[in-house]
Design a protein around this motif. Structure first.
Motif, PDB file in Angstrom:
ATOM      1  N   TYR A 259      68.558 -46.948 -65.190  1.00 37.54           N
ATOM      2  CA  TYR A 259      69.500 -46.006 -64.601  1.00 37.54           C
ATOM      3  C   TYR A 259      69.216 -45.699 -63.129  1.00 37.54           C
ATOM      4  CZ  TYR A 259      67.142 -41.400 -64.275  1.00 37.54           C
ATOM      5  OH  TYR A 259      66.360 -40.341 -63.910  1.00 37.54           O
ATOM      6  N   LEU A 260      68.206 -46.359 -62.543  1.00 42.61           N
ATOM      7  CA  LEU A 260      67.921 -46.138 -61.127  1.00 42.61           C
ATOM      8  C   LEU A 260      69.126 -46.425 -60.223  1.00 42.61           C
ATOM      9  CD1 LEU A 260      64.275 -47.515 -60.713  1.00 42.61           C
ATOM     10  CD2 LEU A 260      65.026 -45.126 -60.699  1.00 42.61           C
TER      11      LEU A 260
ATOM     12  N   TRP B  48      78.126 -44.499 -64.709  1.00 35.04           N
ATOM     13  CA  TRP B  48      76.715 -44.298 -65.046  1.00 35.04           C
ATOM     14  C   TRP B  48      76.479 -43.979 -66.520  1.00 35.04           C
ATOM     15  CZ3 TRP B  48      75.107 -39.583 -66.972  1.00 35.04           C
ATOM     16  CH2 TRP B  48      75.924 -38.469 -66.739  1.00 35.04           C
TER      17      TRP B  48
ATOM     18  N   THR C  57      70.155 -34.259 -54.169  1.00 34.34           N
ATOM     19  CA  THR C  57      69.265 -35.422 -54.329  1.00 34.34           C
ATOM     20  C   THR C  57      67.995 -35.028 -55.058  1.00 34.34           C
ATOM     21  OG1 THR C  57      70.133 -36.433 -52.316  1.00 34.34           O
ATOM     22  CG2 THR C  57      67.996 -37.212 -53.101  1.00 34.34           C
TER      23      THR C  57
ATOM     24  N   THR D  68      65.297 -35.793 -62.656  1.00 36.82           N
ATOM     25  CA  THR D  68      65.482 -36.500 -63.924  1.00 36.82           C
ATOM     26  C   THR D  68      64.470 -37.628 -64.089  1.00 36.82           C
ATOM     27  OG1 THR D  68      67.130 -38.046 -63.002  1.00 36.82           O
ATOM     28  CG2 THR D  68      67.953 -35.984 -63.911  1.00 36.82           C
ATOM     29  N   LEU D  69      63.917 -38.108 -62.981  1.00 33.62           N
ATOM     30  CA  LEU D  69      62.856 -39.116 -63.043  1.00 33.62           C
ATOM     31  C   LEU D  69      61.503 -38.476 -63.329  1.00 33.62           C
ATOM     32  CD1 LEU D  69      63.756 -41.443 -60.023  1.00 33.62           C
ATOM     33  CD2 LEU D  69      63.731 -42.094 -62.432  1.00 33.62           C
TER      34      LEU D  69
ATOM     35  N   LEU E  20      71.648 -43.357 -59.798  1.00 32.79           N
ATOM     36  CA  LEU E  20      71.275 -42.024 -59.311  1.00 32.79           C
ATOM     37  C   LEU E  20      72.282 -41.447 -58.308  1.00 32.79           C
ATOM     38  CD1 LEU E  20      67.381 -42.305 -58.993  1.00 32.79           C
ATOM     39  CD2 LEU E  20      68.713 -41.083 -60.721  1.00 32.79           C
TER      40      LEU E  20
ATOM     41  N   THR F 168      68.641 -34.528 -58.731  1.00 31.05           N
ATOM     42  CA  THR F 168      68.804 -35.805 -59.426  1.00 31.05           C
ATOM     43  C   THR F 168      67.466 -36.506 -59.595  1.00 31.05           C
ATOM     44  OG1 THR F 168      70.983 -35.989 -58.381  1.00 31.05           O
ATOM     45  CG2 THR F 168      70.121 -37.949 -59.464  1.00 31.05           C
ATOM     46  N   GLN F 169      66.616 -36.460 -58.570  1.00 30.17           N
ATOM     47  CA  GLN F 169      65.290 -37.063 -58.670  1.00 30.17           C
ATOM     48  C   GLN F 169      64.451 -36.399 -59.750  1.00 30.17           C
ATOM     49  OE1 GLN F 169      63.882 -39.658 -57.190  1.00 30.17           O
ATOM     50  NE2 GLN F 169      65.601 -40.191 -55.853  1.00 30.17           N
TER      51      GLN F 169
ATOM     52  N   THR G 200      63.889 -45.742 -67.552  1.00 32.51           N
ATOM     53  CA  THR G 200      63.792 -45.363 -66.141  1.00 32.51           C
ATOM     54  C   THR G 200      64.473 -46.388 -65.237  1.00 32.51           C
ATOM     55  OG1 THR G 200      61.724 -44.165 -66.511  1.00 32.51           O
ATOM     56  CG2 THR G 200      62.203 -44.848 -64.264  1.00 32.51           C
TER      57      THR G 200
END
Length: 396
Positions: free
Chosen positions: A28-29, A162, A43, A49-50, A32, A46-47, A25
């Protein structure tokens, strides 16, 4: 060469196994925004994926413990590492945000195994306060990950893009496999004979939860972790919006929590032989109270410095370093024959509690500078109440 108990090599390997989730986690922050641009994602997409990674951790932890109690730690652990590494490769090659989201879920399913089984192996190898010291030693190593991973991820993203971040995670998974497969012995002494089924797993979890000796330390571990997660999820907005920190200074301020946690784990190793597991947990709960209430007081008094939050958070995080390893040891000790299942349910409680508090903080953190401190202080008070009510004869 085989890994042996009571060695730094064994401690380091177990700590790195439990570090897979924060590494996957935190590293890769910084990538993003680049992921969103490269994959043409929103956005919120993409969030996802967290958040999907957290869901995968909960689902995976439900299964690995009971499976390892039945078939052994090594097969389940090697399977988890292989799944984690394969999913990381799919993440690195993802051509759309949808593929990345699915791959992140599978990656979490793989990572959840080593997390659960790292704790179970400690229970297999050590008893009582010695298990608490081992978990504290692992925590000292694990605590370095949140400090190093974002920096390393930022360097890789800036230099190579990334996808290089996931390439580094792949190499980490392969390296762990190269050590675990030939060197980690099977630590399960007696395999469970209960047939494996969804209902059987649920019944086993219900039996664990009904035991006060398990329930109280799990509640303490989950409550303390929820407070730390509240800071993780809400500190960016609180410190940058209300105190005007730029991203670099915020990163430095975030280090207060990391330093506090590492300090707590190091102090715990000294205190456990003198105070025992329960005594160290009690000291940690008082750190929760001091840190949480001091944060509310300083912010309410409008102290014009981000130290009003980060200073008390250092104390709270120190308490977490004292409470978490000892609570985990207390929860696992009574169940040598079900250490895998006990570790699984412990992780599920921690993750679901953290996710719930994270959602709450996300909804209210913008309303007032006091929102985040109040949540942390309330969780500290809840932990104190659990500790008090958890004494013999109390109705918990």
């Amino acid at each position: 060469m085989r890994l042996r108990a009571e060695t730094l090599a064994m401690t380091t390997v177990l700590a790195l196994l439990t570090a897979l989730a924060p590494l996957s986690t935190d590293m890769y922050l910084p990538s993003l925004p680049a992921i969103a641009r490269d994959l043409g994602a929103t956005t919120s997409g993409t969030q996802l994926t967290l958040s999907i990674f957290l869901v995968g951790l909960v689902v995976g932890q439900f299964l690995y413990g009971p499976i390892s109690d039945r078939f052994g730690r090594r097969p389940a652990l090697i399977f988890g590492l292989c799944l984690f590494t394969l999913a990381s490769a799919i993440c690195a090659a993802a051509s759309s945000i949808e593929v990345l989201v699915i791959a992140r879920f599978v990656q979490a399913l793989g990572a959840s195994g080593p997390i659960v089984l790292g704790r179970a192996v400690v229970r297999d190898l050590y008893e009582g306060p010695r298990a608490g010291r081992e978990l504290s030693r692992m925590g000292s190593i694990l605590g370095l990950v949140p400090a190093i991973a974002p920096v390393l991820g930022g360097v890789l993203e800036s230099a190579f893009g990334w996808r290089a971040t996931f390439a580094a995670i792949i190499l980490f998974g392969i390296a762990l496999l190269a050590v675990v497969a030939p060197a980690l012995p099977e630590t399960l002494r007696a395999r469970a004979t209960t047939p494996l089924s969804f209902l059987a797993i649920l019944r086993g979890y219900r039996e664990l939860w009904a035991d006060r000796a398990y329930r109280i330390p799990v509640l303490l571990a989950a409550t303390g972790y929820a407070g730390l997660f509240a800071f993780i999820s809400g500190s960016s907005f609180a410190l940058q919006s209300f105190y005007g920190l730029d991203p670099f200074l915020y990163g430095l301020s975030f280090g207060f929590a990391v330093l506090g946690f590492i300090a707590g784990t190091l102090i715990a190793q000294r205190l456990v032989p003198r105070l025992g597991l329960e005594g160290v947990v009690g000291v940690g709960i008082w750190c929760f109270l001091v840190g949480g209430l001091a944060m509310v007081a300083l912010v309410a008094l409008r102290v014009p410095s981000s130290l009003a939050i980060t200073g008390p958070m250092l104390i709270y995080a120190m308490g977490h370093g004292l409470v978490l390893p000892q609570s985990q040891a207390l929860a696992l000790m009574p169940f040598p024959d079900r250490a895998g299942a006990a570790s699984s349910l412990l992780g599920i409680c921690q993750m679901t509690g953290a996710a719930s508090i994270g959602a709450l903080v996300g909804a209210i953190v913008e309303t007032s500078p006091l929102a985040l401190p109040i949540v942390i202080a309330v969780l500290a008070l809840i932990a104190f109440a659990i500790l008090r009510l958890g004494r013999p004869g109390a109705p918990v």
